[in-house]
Scaffold this motif. Structure first.
Motif, PDB file in Angstrom:
ATOM      1  N   GLN A  82       0.814  -1.222   0.000  1.00  0.00           N
ATOM      2  CA  GLN A  82       0.000   0.000   0.000  1.00  0.00           C
ATOM      3  C   GLN A  82       0.846   1.271   0.000  1.00  0.00           C
ATOM      4  O   GLN A  82       0.304   2.363  -0.117  1.00  0.00           O
ATOM      5  CB  GLN A  82      -0.921   0.022   1.228  1.00  0.00           C
ATOM      6  N   GLY A  83       2.149   1.152   0.167  1.00  0.00           N
ATOM      7  CA  GLY A  83       2.993   2.342   0.164  1.00  0.00           C
ATOM      8  C   GLY A  83       4.440   2.004   0.457  1.00  0.00           C
ATOM      9  O   GLY A  83       4.763   0.897   0.876  1.00  0.00           O
ATOM     10  N   VAL A  84       5.297   2.990   0.226  1.00  0.00           N
ATOM     11  CA  VAL A  84       6.725   2.855   0.482  1.00  0.00           C
ATOM     12  C   VAL A  84       7.139   3.923   1.481  1.00  0.00           C
ATOM     13  O   VAL A  84       6.767   5.094   1.338  1.00  0.00           O
ATOM     14  CB  VAL A  84       7.546   3.001  -0.818  1.00  0.00           C
ATOM     15  N   VAL A  85       7.892   3.521   2.506  1.00  0.00           N
ATOM     16  CA  VAL A  85       8.336   4.433   3.562  1.00  0.00           C
ATOM     17  C   VAL A  85       9.838   4.653   3.418  1.00  0.00           C
ATOM     18  O   VAL A  85      10.596   3.691   3.251  1.00  0.00           O
ATOM     19  CB  VAL A  85       8.023   3.864   4.958  1.00  0.00           C
ATOM     20  N   ALA A  86      10.260   5.914   3.486  1.00  0.00           N
ATOM     21  CA  ALA A  86      11.680   6.239   3.377  1.00  0.00           C
ATOM     22  C   ALA A  86      11.974   7.476   4.204  1.00  0.00           C
ATOM     23  O   ALA A  86      11.087   8.303   4.458  1.00  0.00           O
ATOM     24  CB  ALA A  86      12.072   6.471   1.917  1.00  0.00           C
ATOM     25  N   ASP A  87      13.220   7.600   4.649  1.00  0.00           N
ATOM     26  CA  ASP A  87      13.681   8.821   5.310  1.00  0.00           C
ATOM     27  C   ASP A  87      14.115   9.771   4.202  1.00  0.00           C
ATOM     28  O   ASP A  87      15.244   9.680   3.692  1.00  0.00           O
ATOM     29  CB  ASP A  87      14.834   8.513   6.259  1.00  0.00           C
ATOM     30  N   LEU A  88      13.231  10.657   3.795  1.00  0.00           N
ATOM     31  CA  LEU A  88      13.483  11.531   2.651  1.00  0.00           C
ATOM     32  C   LEU A  88      14.520  12.601   2.949  1.00  0.00           C
ATOM     33  O   LEU A  88      14.918  13.342   2.039  1.00  0.00           O
ATOM     34  CB  LEU A  88      12.163  12.182   2.193  1.00  0.00           C
ATOM     35  N   ARG A  89      14.943  12.712   4.201  1.00  0.00           N
ATOM     36  CA  ARG A  89      15.993  13.662   4.543  1.00  0.00           C
ATOM     37  C   ARG A  89      17.370  13.006   4.585  1.00  0.00           C
ATOM     38  O   ARG A  89      18.368  13.685   4.803  1.00  0.00           O
ATOM     39  CB  ARG A  89      15.692  14.305   5.897  1.00  0.00           C
ATOM     40  N   ALA A  90      17.413  11.698   4.401  1.00  0.00           N
ATOM     41  CA  ALA A  90      18.685  10.978   4.416  1.00  0.00           C
ATOM     42  C   ALA A  90      19.363  11.096   3.051  1.00  0.00           C
ATOM     43  O   ALA A  90      18.727  11.424   2.033  1.00  0.00           O
ATOM     44  CB  ALA A  90      18.456   9.513   4.770  1.00  0.00           C
ATOM     45  N   ASP A  91      20.650  10.830   3.024  1.00  0.00           N
ATOM     46  CA  ASP A  91      21.413  10.856   1.772  1.00  0.00           C
ATOM     47  C   ASP A  91      21.260   9.499   1.082  1.00  0.00           C
ATOM     48  O   ASP A  91      22.097   8.590   1.238  1.00  0.00           O
ATOM     49  CB  ASP A  91      22.889  11.154   2.053  1.00  0.00           C
ATOM     50  N   LEU A  92      20.182   9.350   0.329  1.00  0.00           N
ATOM     51  CA  LEU A  92      19.925   8.104  -0.385  1.00  0.00           C
ATOM     52  C   LEU A  92      20.726   8.090  -1.688  1.00  0.00           C
ATOM     53  O   LEU A  92      21.005   9.136  -2.281  1.00  0.00           O
ATOM     54  CB  LEU A  92      18.434   7.957  -0.679  1.00  0.00           C
ATOM     55  N   SER A  93      21.050   6.901  -2.146  1.00  0.00           N
ATOM     56  CA  SER A  93      21.788   6.766  -3.401  1.00  0.00           C
ATOM     57  C   SER A  93      20.888   7.140  -4.574  1.00  0.00           C
ATOM     58  O   SER A  93      19.652   7.190  -4.463  1.00  0.00           O
ATOM     59  CB  SER A  93      22.285   5.329  -3.557  1.00  0.00           C
TER      60      SER A  93
END
Length: 427
Positions: A170-181
């Motif tokens: 139903q959704g994807v959770v991520a830390d949008l403030r982290a330095d993701l690749s």
């Protein structure tokens, strides 16, 4: 990215998840069955104007109940099945109260049957949907996401790589403030483009727990906590009107409770205490006295303001008044004076408020709305006094302020009714 499973919506059982099937099925079940039963014995009943009015009113009440039921479901802590009966009781009650006010004749069989079947339909639907569609959320690694998986009631899927996944979520959770690749960022963009919701970890934590984390409040967070001023004004007017009506109707009961308190123990029937309220102003709160009087030197001001579990100062009648929240009703006077609301953060005693302000950052911000007789923290946490527990209470208060709306107030009202009968959080 995530793909929707082929044939997912082709399963007849899965169609129950669609809004139109839920609503149309509910109308056919709740309105059609009582109508068909009446027509089996009285075929010409539909030509009766009274029955036509009842059917039309029941359809409006059912539609309003469905909209309200779905809207309340967006707030955490509201069990779908538990919200159904009070929600439809509210909408059916309002609609048929209007009919009664205008002295229109109606069919009690159709009205009562439609209400009961509406509740039964959505209760059964809630059970079926919960089995067909448990909440499934995928978590992108990186940043501060580990704590979110400790929340129960959700099927968490920890992702390992940003490849294509056929599992339904139903959704994807991520830390949008982290330095993701770059690969993970492209994965999140693809999810959003394909219609899969992407949630910031802080957003999903608030939604699932009903609390706003206050350890690291940013200026953007504080800005989002400003309550809607239009609703603040409208709510104040409605509070005053409801308080005036309740005071008129409950005055005889107030006199009876006051007399019983005086007969059980010495002292005034009404307890007065200095508390901190709207905009940080100190005011005098009124409650029915539930404790025996004690000498001022028995303890310091802060200790006297606290109520412990099984507090020996509480009288036998006082324990009942606290469990049922009847002791709070004199605060109707505070509402009429503009110092309180029916719903809002509970006002703390002055010594406790001073103590909490010293220990907890941003504590004073809870005074941006009027304090209430009941509130979001009370129906979720109950009565607390220690700083550690008050820190959690403050998170509930911030959630209420951030989501300040009539919908959340209705949720609190429904949960308050449940609390009164269950005695949750009373001391």
């Amino acid at each position: 990215m995530y793909r929707h499973a082929i044939g997912y919506w082709d399963n007849p059982a899965r169609r129950l998840l669609r809004i139109r099937y839920q609503l149309l099925g509910g109308l056919a079940f709740a309105i059609g069955i009582p109508l068909s039963l009446r027509m089996a014995f009285v075929p010409e009943i539909l030509s009766n104007s009274n029955h036509q009015v009842t059917v039309f009113a029941a359809m409006i009440a059912h539609f309003m109940g469905y909209v309200l039921y779905r809207r309340l479901g967006t707030f955490p802590g509201v069990a779908a099945a538990g919200a159904i009966l009070p929600t439809f009781a509210l909408t059916y009650g309002l609609v048929f109260l209007i009919i009664f006010f205008f002295r229109l004749d109606y069919s009690r069989f159709q009205a009562g049957g439609s209400f009961l079947l509406s509740s039964l339909w959505y209760f059964g639907l809630a059970v079926v949907v919960s089995r067909l569609e448990p909440v499934r959320l995928a978590v992108v690694p990186g940043g501060d996401v580990t704590q979110v998986t400790s929340i129960s009631g959700v099927a968490w899927r920890m992702l390992v790589s940003p490849g294509v996944h056929n599992e339904r979520i139903q959704g994807v959770v991520a830390d949008l403030r982290a330095d993701l690749s770059g690969a993970w960022e492209r994965f999140l963009a693809d999810c959003a483009l394909s219609g899969t919701p992407v949630y910031h970890v802080k957003q999903i934590m608030e939604s699932l727990t009903g609390r706003v984390a206050i350890e690291h409040l940013s200026e953007n967070t504080l800005g989002s906590l400003n309550p809607n001023q239009a609703y603040l004004t409208i709510k104040h007017g409605l509070d005053w009107l409801a308080a005036a009506v309740c005071l008129t109707l409950l005055s005889p009961a107030f006199l009876l409770v006051g007399l019983l308190i005086r007969l059980e123990s010495n002292g005034p029937a009404v307890f007065r205490q200095q508390r901190v309220g709207y905009h940080g102003e100190v005011f005098t709160i009124y409650k029915f006295r539930t404790m025996r009087l004690e000498s001022p030197g028995a303890a310091n001001a802060r200790e006297r303001a606290m109520t412990a579990d099984g507090d020996p100062r509480i009288t036998r009648l006082g324990r009942y008044l606290r469990r049922t929240r009847i002791d709070e009703l004199p605060q109707i006077l505070n509402i009429l004076r503009g110092e309180m609301s029916w719903i809002g953060p509970r006002p703390e005693a002055l010594p406790l408020s001073v103590w909490y302000e010293e220990k907890l950052p941003f504590y004073r911000y809870r005074h941006v709305v009027r304090p209430g007789i009941t509130g979001w923290a009370q129906v979720n946490q109950g009565h607390v006094a220690q700083v550690e527990d008050v820190n959690t209470k403050l998170q509930f208060d911030f959630y209420y302020i951030k989501n300040f709306s009539p919908w959340l107030d209705i949720v609190i009202l429904l949960k308050t009714v449940k609390t009164i009968f269950g005695g949750f959080g009373a001391k």
